[in-house]
Design a protein around this motif. Sequence first.
Motif, PDB file in Angstrom:
ATOM      1  N   LYS A  61      14.622  30.048   7.052  1.00 48.50           N
ATOM      2  CA  LYS A  61      13.552  29.407   7.820  1.00 48.50           C
ATOM      3  C   LYS A  61      12.202  29.425   7.108  1.00 48.50           C
ATOM      4  CE  LYS A  61      15.406  30.315  12.461  1.00 48.50           C
ATOM      5  NZ  LYS A  61      15.118  30.955  13.777  1.00 48.50           N
ATOM      6  N   ARG A  62      12.085  30.188   6.029  1.00 46.95           N
ATOM      7  CA  ARG A  62      10.787  30.350   5.362  1.00 46.95           C
ATOM      8  C   ARG A  62      10.107  29.022   5.044  1.00 46.95           C
ATOM      9  NH1 ARG A  62      12.459  34.716   0.664  1.00 46.95           N
ATOM     10  NH2 ARG A  62      12.644  36.590   1.982  1.00 46.95           N
ATOM     11  N   ALA A  63      10.881  28.047   4.582  1.00 45.88           N
ATOM     12  CA  ALA A  63      10.302  26.786   4.123  1.00 45.88           C
ATOM     13  C   ALA A  63      10.138  25.763   5.233  1.00 45.88           C
ATOM     14  CB  ALA A  63      11.165  26.198   3.007  1.00 45.88           C
ATOM     15  N   THR A  64      10.830  25.939   6.338  1.00 48.20           N
ATOM     16  CA  THR A  64      10.872  24.878   7.356  1.00 48.20           C
ATOM     17  C   THR A  64      10.263  25.261   8.698  1.00 48.20           C
ATOM     18  OG1 THR A  64      13.099  25.596   8.029  1.00 48.20           O
ATOM     19  CG2 THR A  64      12.948  23.886   6.322  1.00 48.20           C
ATOM     20  N   THR A  65      10.132  26.567   8.963  1.00 46.19           N
ATOM     21  CA  THR A  65       9.692  27.019  10.293  1.00 46.19           C
ATOM     22  C   THR A  65       8.382  27.786  10.161  1.00 46.19           C
ATOM     23  OG1 THR A  65      11.993  27.229  10.990  1.00 46.19           O
ATOM     24  CG2 THR A  65      10.334  28.368  12.335  1.00 46.19           C
ATOM     25  N   PRO A  66       7.383  27.439  10.967  1.00 50.09           N
ATOM     26  CA  PRO A  66       6.120  28.181  10.868  1.00 50.09           C
ATOM     27  C   PRO A  66       6.210  29.558  11.517  1.00 50.09           C
ATOM     28  CG  PRO A  66       5.945  26.485  12.550  1.00 50.09           C
ATOM     29  CD  PRO A  66       7.273  26.283  11.873  1.00 50.09           C
ATOM     30  N   LEU A  67       5.502  30.494  10.956  1.00 58.09           N
ATOM     31  CA  LEU A  67       5.260  31.784  11.585  1.00 58.09           C
ATOM     32  C   LEU A  67       4.177  31.560  12.632  1.00 58.09           C
ATOM     33  CD1 LEU A  67       5.216  34.943  11.791  1.00 58.09           C
ATOM     34  CD2 LEU A  67       3.583  34.889   9.884  1.00 58.09           C
ATOM     35  N   ILE A  68       4.430  31.938  13.878  1.00 56.29           N
ATOM     36  CA  ILE A  68       3.472  31.655  14.949  1.00 56.29           C
ATOM     37  C   ILE A  68       2.848  32.956  15.445  1.00 56.29           C
ATOM     38  CG2 ILE A  68       3.086  30.475  17.134  1.00 56.29           C
ATOM     39  CD1 ILE A  68       5.618  28.882  16.673  1.00 56.29           C
ATOM     40  N   LEU A  69       1.548  33.069  15.245  1.00 53.74           N
ATOM     41  CA  LEU A  69       0.758  34.224  15.659  1.00 53.74           C
ATOM     42  C   LEU A  69      -0.254  33.775  16.715  1.00 53.74           C
ATOM     43  CD1 LEU A  69       0.062  35.586  12.053  1.00 53.74           C
ATOM     44  CD2 LEU A  69       1.946  36.210  13.571  1.00 53.74           C
ATOM     45  N   SER A  70      -1.158  34.672  17.077  1.00 55.47           N
ATOM     46  CA  SER A  70      -2.163  34.285  18.070  1.00 55.47           C
ATOM     47  C   SER A  70      -3.452  35.062  17.852  1.00 55.47           C
ATOM     48  CB  SER A  70      -1.654  34.556  19.494  1.00 55.47           C
ATOM     49  OG  SER A  70      -1.577  35.945  19.751  1.00 55.47           O
ATOM     50  N   GLN A  71      -4.534  34.514  18.389  1.00 56.90           N
ATOM     51  CA  GLN A  71      -5.779  35.245  18.533  1.00 56.90           C
ATOM     52  C   GLN A  71      -6.526  34.632  19.717  1.00 56.90           C
ATOM     53  OE1 GLN A  71      -7.957  34.697  14.772  1.00 56.90           O
ATOM     54  NE2 GLN A  71      -9.314  33.259  15.807  1.00 56.90           N
TER      55      GLN A  71
ATOM     56  N   GLU B 198       3.666  37.211  -3.646  1.00 58.67           N
ATOM     57  CA  GLU B 198       3.707  35.814  -3.233  1.00 58.67           C
ATOM     58  C   GLU B 198       4.096  35.737  -1.754  1.00 58.67           C
ATOM     59  OE1 GLU B 198       6.112  31.643  -4.248  1.00 58.67           O
ATOM     60  OE2 GLU B 198       6.504  33.474  -5.406  1.00 58.67           O
ATOM     61  N   ALA B 199       3.409  34.891  -1.007  1.00 59.35           N
ATOM     62  CA  ALA B 199       3.714  34.744   0.418  1.00 59.35           C
ATOM     63  C   ALA B 199       5.138  34.235   0.615  1.00 59.35           C
ATOM     64  CB  ALA B 199       2.721  33.792   1.071  1.00 59.35           C
ATOM     65  N   LEU B 200       5.800  34.746   1.643  1.00 63.13           N
ATOM     66  CA  LEU B 200       7.196  34.398   1.886  1.00 63.13           C
ATOM     67  C   LEU B 200       7.353  33.141   2.743  1.00 63.13           C
ATOM     68  CD1 LEU B 200       8.592  37.988   2.576  1.00 63.13           C
ATOM     69  CD2 LEU B 200       8.810  36.643   0.476  1.00 63.13           C
ATOM     70  N   ILE B 201       6.506  32.983   3.740  1.00 62.46           N
ATOM     71  CA  ILE B 201       6.633  31.888   4.706  1.00 62.46           C
ATOM     72  C   ILE B 201       5.611  30.807   4.370  1.00 62.46           C
ATOM     73  CG2 ILE B 201       6.446  31.260   7.145  1.00 62.46           C
ATOM     74  CD1 ILE B 201       7.407  34.073   7.839  1.00 62.46           C
ATOM     75  N   ASN B 202       6.053  29.562   4.383  1.00 66.17           N
ATOM     76  CA  ASN B 202       5.207  28.456   3.917  1.00 66.17           C
ATOM     77  C   ASN B 202       4.066  28.093   4.867  1.00 66.17           C
ATOM     78  OD1 ASN B 202       6.753  28.247   1.648  1.00 66.17           O
ATOM     79  ND2 ASN B 202       7.583  26.221   2.089  1.00 66.17           N
ATOM     80  N   GLN B 203       4.244  28.312   6.157  1.00 67.21           N
ATOM     81  CA  GLN B 203       3.228  27.869   7.117  1.00 67.21           C
ATOM     82  C   GLN B 203       3.019  28.925   8.196  1.00 67.21           C
ATOM     83  OE1 GLN B 203       3.462  23.759   8.466  1.00 67.21           O
ATOM     84  NE2 GLN B 203       2.814  24.325  10.544  1.00 67.21           N
TER      85      GLN B 203
END
Length: 613
Positions: free
Chosen positions: A211-221, A483-488
């Motif tokens: 999923k690293r290249a296709t799915t965003p990591l979703i965080l919040s603030q 290097e960052a693992l997740i693209n978005q």
Amino acid sequence: MKTKSTLALLLTLILVLSGCSVATKSNTAGQTAEPATSEAPASAPAGDSTPVNIEVLGMSSNESDMNIVRDQLTKNGFNVKLNVQPDYASFKAQEDAGNYDVSLSGWTTVTGNPDYAVRSLFTTGGDYSIQSDAELDALINKAAAQTPEEYLQTYKDFEQRLVFDEARIAPLYVSMKSQAVNKEVLKADSVRLSKSRALAWEDIDFVDTAKRATTPLILSQALSNLTSLDPIKGNDGSINQLNTNMYVRLVNLTDDDKITSDASLSRNYSIADGNQDYYFILRDDINFAKIDNKKAVDTGERVGGDDVVFSLDRAKNKDSVPDHRTYSLHEHINTVEVFTDLDALGSIKQAGGKGTVKEALEQGLEAPISGLVSDKKQADNKQGKYQVIKLTTTEPFPQVLNYLAHQSAGIVSKKQVESINTYDVAKFDVNKDIPYGDQNTVTEGAKYDNKLYASGPYILSYKNDYEGVFLKNPAYQKGTDNEALINQVNVRFIADADSTLSALRSGEIYVYYGVPETKYDVVEGDSKLQLKSIPSNAMSYLLFNTKNRDVANSTDLRKAVLYSINQDEILAFYKGKKIKAVSTLSPLMDTGNELKADPAKVKEFLAAYQAGK
């Protein structure tokens, strides 16, 4: 700007956002509020028929702490008046007006070093200080010039005078810092929880790595209105985490607040004998990223020595930008330069007599230093050609390294920032001048182009009222463990704790950074979530008024309040989710000092106070 005294639950809220307290004097300028008060009948100590009046100022969101303090003071012979304000602005207006004997206050040390924990709060003329004590000033300045091995005793002496000799504050507790992770989506161990630094995104990974290249990591603030994406122009919950991940620094903090070169611009650093000169050997594998048609692209411009000198010179200069909010963090920087004298580097002794600076900088390098270059384009680490930065402080000050690890010391592009900030700082017009990092330039639908240049693992592509979308820097330490693992990464803007927790449980976000202690049970009861907690750098205490009240002039009265505080009862109320404290240094070191409630001492000090009236 630096963190500021505020209330314990307000501290918890802001830890959710950024790991630091952000209230400013300008937030409450000109505001007034009428106090809401309540009084508790006093139970005077035996032999004393005259209860002593005391007014406790706080905020309604922190009413549990106020009630505990009221009950403890009442049991020890005080007639307690609670001044409860509905919000921080009203609280601050009351505090500024002096309508209190003690106010419920707090501090979060966001840089992980003890100087930050005491200087602004307790030096004469400090940013947030109401104290004027030459002995405290001398101890703070003495410790600032010492190494960690040396300063423990100095800070112990400082704490002795602050709390026990003069009773300037009465400590309550240290809070916890927590996060909740959806362990079905993310590898829970990849989501770091640090005492001081903001959440590092580049380490986070999906359980399903495909999923690293296709799915965003979703965080919040919580905050959607971003102070500035120029790292020196803000130090608050809207941008701390964002700028930390957009701009690389000379050094970093480990999760337990140790200085490290890992995932920073330097491969190694060294302190020269005398604790006033600091050397950093730079990496050559980071380029600035920019946004082109909402895509992150490599600018081809290397992050190098000229950018470091430019970034730190403007960080220390309060006049480098309008509304500079972090210059006081870097006031100990005197000069910054690209150092090119290889022979001299080999003769400079390290602090502590452990060899030369050159030997320290060469530790673990793929190729030893064969040449030092001034032009970043000529650096070639594999061939032994490096850039070295020399930073000199105004006085011996090893803790400068902690400030260099703060997001405000992020490295920006000299070329890009100078091309944008062409205005006259003294005549800056907010209505027409568009500075580097203005959120309007990255807001969806704005008439401006995204002009950001990011030196860190991610760059902000665009934002709207719903979220900010960050993309991986394609030229950040490519092929290394950093290097960052997740693209978005998508950062959702969710204003309150209940909605954030609901979003986590429903799978709308994957991490809740800074879970309030009141939500622990909910998280622990959800099988797909993992809760992690560590002691934070946030400490809560009672601050005594220093003007126009008896507590300002009577050490005996202040000590009577001090020894009325029973931290065991406070910890019991919070079911062990708080930690005993002595001062704002407590999260950082164990000085050996301890506050123990003592009704006999309270009686003694109250009698002395009454006799001296």
